[in-house]
Design a protein around this motif. Structure first.
Motif, PDB file in Angstrom:
ATOM      1  N   PRO A 189       0.819  -1.214   0.000  1.00 34.63           N
ATOM      2  CA  PRO A 189       0.000   0.000   0.000  1.00 34.63           C
ATOM      3  C   PRO A 189       0.853   1.265   0.000  1.00 34.63           C
ATOM      4  N   LYS A 190       0.289   2.329  -0.512  1.00 37.41           N
ATOM      5  CA  LYS A 190       0.956   3.626  -0.502  1.00 37.41           C
ATOM      6  C   LYS A 190       0.615   4.305   0.814  1.00 37.41           C
ATOM      7  N   LYS A 191       1.639   4.794   1.502  1.00 39.80           N
ATOM      8  CA  LYS A 191       1.416   5.565   2.722  1.00 39.80           C
ATOM      9  C   LYS A 191       1.426   7.034   2.327  1.00 39.80           C
ATOM     10  N   LYS A 192       0.405   7.750   2.748  1.00 42.13           N
ATOM     11  CA  LYS A 192       0.307   9.160   2.386  1.00 42.13           C
ATOM     12  C   LYS A 192      -0.267   9.935   3.563  1.00 42.13           C
ATOM     13  N   ASN A 193       0.274  11.111   3.783  1.00 38.19           N
ATOM     14  CA  ASN A 193      -0.236  11.982   4.827  1.00 38.19           C
ATOM     15  C   ASN A 193      -1.707  12.277   4.539  1.00 38.19           C
ATOM     16  N   ILE A 194      -2.520  12.196   5.553  1.00 42.62           N
ATOM     17  CA  ILE A 194      -3.965  12.344   5.375  1.00 42.62           C
ATOM     18  C   ILE A 194      -4.344  13.702   4.789  1.00 42.62           C
ATOM     19  N   ILE A 195      -3.532  14.740   5.027  1.00 48.52           N
ATOM     20  CA  ILE A 195      -3.859  16.059   4.477  1.00 48.52           C
ATOM     21  C   ILE A 195      -3.624  16.122   2.968  1.00 48.52           C
ATOM     22  N   HIS A 196      -2.949  15.130   2.408  1.00 48.65           N
ATOM     23  CA  HIS A 196      -2.693  15.088   0.971  1.00 48.65           C
ATOM     24  C   HIS A 196      -3.673  14.194   0.222  1.00 48.65           C
ATOM     25  N   VAL A 197      -4.749  13.796   0.912  1.00 49.32           N
ATOM     26  CA  VAL A 197      -5.770  12.939   0.294  1.00 49.32           C
ATOM     27  C   VAL A 197      -7.130  13.621   0.421  1.00 49.32           C
ATOM     28  N   GLN A 198      -7.784  13.826  -0.727  1.00 45.29           N
ATOM     29  CA  GLN A 198      -9.124  14.415  -0.753  1.00 45.29           C
ATOM     30  C   GLN A 198     -10.152  13.293  -0.679  1.00 45.29           C
ATOM     31  N   PRO A 199     -10.942  13.228   0.389  1.00 46.10           N
ATOM     32  CA  PRO A 199     -11.941  12.165   0.473  1.00 46.10           C
ATOM     33  C   PRO A 199     -13.031  12.346  -0.579  1.00 46.10           C
ATOM     34  N   VAL A 200     -13.511  11.244  -1.112  1.00 43.29           N
ATOM     35  CA  VAL A 200     -14.657  11.264  -2.020  1.00 43.29           C
ATOM     36  C   VAL A 200     -15.878  11.121  -1.128  1.00 43.29           C
ATOM     37  N   ILE A 201     -16.613  12.203  -1.005  1.00 45.75           N
ATOM     38  CA  ILE A 201     -17.693  12.270  -0.014  1.00 45.75           C
ATOM     39  C   ILE A 201     -18.929  11.481  -0.425  1.00 45.75           C
ATOM     40  N   HIS A 202     -19.456  11.771  -1.586  1.00 41.36           N
ATOM     41  CA  HIS A 202     -20.730  11.167  -1.992  1.00 41.36           C
ATOM     42  C   HIS A 202     -20.470   9.959  -2.889  1.00 41.36           C
ATOM     43  N   ILE A 203     -20.271   8.819  -2.276  1.00 38.81           N
ATOM     44  CA  ILE A 203     -20.017   7.593  -3.029  1.00 38.81           C
ATOM     45  C   ILE A 203     -21.022   6.537  -2.593  1.00 38.81           C
ATOM     46  N   ASP A 204     -21.565   5.861  -3.555  1.00 36.67           N
ATOM     47  CA  ASP A 204     -22.556   4.825  -3.306  1.00 36.67           C
ATOM     48  C   ASP A 204     -21.895   3.661  -2.558  1.00 36.67           C
ATOM     49  N   GLU A 205     -22.602   3.102  -1.624  1.00 39.29           N
ATOM     50  CA  GLU A 205     -22.090   1.972  -0.831  1.00 39.29           C
ATOM     51  C   GLU A 205     -21.749   0.764  -1.702  1.00 39.29           C
ATOM     52  N   LYS A 206     -22.366   0.655  -2.880  1.00 41.70           N
ATOM     53  CA  LYS A 206     -22.094  -0.501  -3.736  1.00 41.70           C
ATOM     54  C   LYS A 206     -20.629  -0.564  -4.138  1.00 41.70           C
ATOM     55  N   TYR A 207     -19.972   0.595  -4.274  1.00 42.19           N
ATOM     56  CA  TYR A 207     -18.550   0.597  -4.626  1.00 42.19           C
ATOM     57  C   TYR A 207     -17.698   0.084  -3.473  1.00 42.19           C
ATOM     58  N   LYS A 208     -18.072   0.470  -2.266  1.00 39.33           N
ATOM     59  CA  LYS A 208     -17.349  -0.013  -1.089  1.00 39.33           C
ATOM     60  C   LYS A 208     -17.521  -1.522  -0.931  1.00 39.33           C
ATOM     61  N   GLU A 209     -18.721  -2.022  -1.206  1.00 36.85           N
ATOM     62  CA  GLU A 209     -18.993  -3.452  -1.088  1.00 36.85           C
ATOM     63  C   GLU A 209     -18.214  -4.265  -2.121  1.00 36.85           C
ATOM     64  N   MET A 210     -17.980  -3.675  -3.306  1.00 41.31           N
ATOM     65  CA  MET A 210     -17.198  -4.370  -4.342  1.00 41.31           C
ATOM     66  C   MET A 210     -15.773  -4.654  -3.880  1.00 41.31           C
ATOM     67  N   CYS A 211     -15.246  -3.800  -3.006  1.00 41.18           N
ATOM     68  CA  CYS A 211     -13.867  -3.926  -2.541  1.00 41.18           C
ATOM     69  C   CYS A 211     -13.683  -5.083  -1.559  1.00 41.18           C
ATOM     70  N   LEU A 212     -14.772  -5.559  -1.007  1.00 42.11           N
ATOM     71  CA  LEU A 212     -14.702  -6.577   0.039  1.00 42.11           C
ATOM     72  C   LEU A 212     -15.124  -7.947  -0.463  1.00 42.11           C
ATOM     73  N   GLN A 213     -14.477  -8.957   0.070  1.00 41.84           N
ATOM     74  CA  GLN A 213     -14.857 -10.345  -0.176  1.00 41.84           C
ATOM     75  C   GLN A 213     -14.714 -11.062   1.157  1.00 41.84           C
ATOM     76  N   ASN A 214     -15.814 -11.574   1.652  1.00 47.62           N
ATOM     77  CA  ASN A 214     -15.839 -12.214   2.970  1.00 47.62           C
ATOM     78  C   ASN A 214     -15.352 -11.260   4.058  1.00 47.62           C
ATOM     79  N   GLY A 215     -15.714  -9.989   3.939  1.00 45.95           N
ATOM     80  CA  GLY A 215     -15.355  -9.001   4.950  1.00 45.95           C
ATOM     81  C   GLY A 215     -13.935  -8.488   4.877  1.00 45.95           C
TER      82      GLY A 215
END
Length: 91
Positions: A43-69
């Motif tokens: 993984p890339k380590k990055k200072n949190i102030i250098h990352v812009q959060p994507v605020i309005h994202i559908d939960e379906k995208y987050k669920e795609m990232c997971l398999q068995n939790g």
């Protein structure tokens, strides 16, 4: 930011690149993965102030990232690809 959130790099050679936050280190850096250039094993380590959060994202995208939790590279890569395609199409 929390694990599973999407974030876009604001600084560095990867500026503008979309990642999934897979964790937060003890010194406050976020661990970012994209499933291909930055897999879970490196993984890339990055200072949190250098990352812009994507605020309005559908939960379906987050669920795609997971398999068995748990995160998996193929799911992260797929979620990022589909999300960026939907942005370009204006959905």
């Amino acid at each position: 930011m929390n694990a599973g959130d999407f974030g876009r790099s604001k600084k560095g050679h990867d500026k503008g690149r979309l990642y999934v936050v897979t964790g937060i280190s003890k010194n406050g850096e976020v661990l970012l993965c994209d499933g291909s250039i930055r897999p879970l094993a490196k993984p890339k380590k990055k200072n949190i102030i250098h990352v812009q959060p994507v605020i309005h994202i559908d939960e379906k995208y987050k669920e795609m990232c997971l398999q068995n939790g748990r995160f998996h590279d193929e799911g992260i890569k797929r979620a990022i690809r589909i999300y960026e395609k939907s942005i370009k199409e204006g959905d």
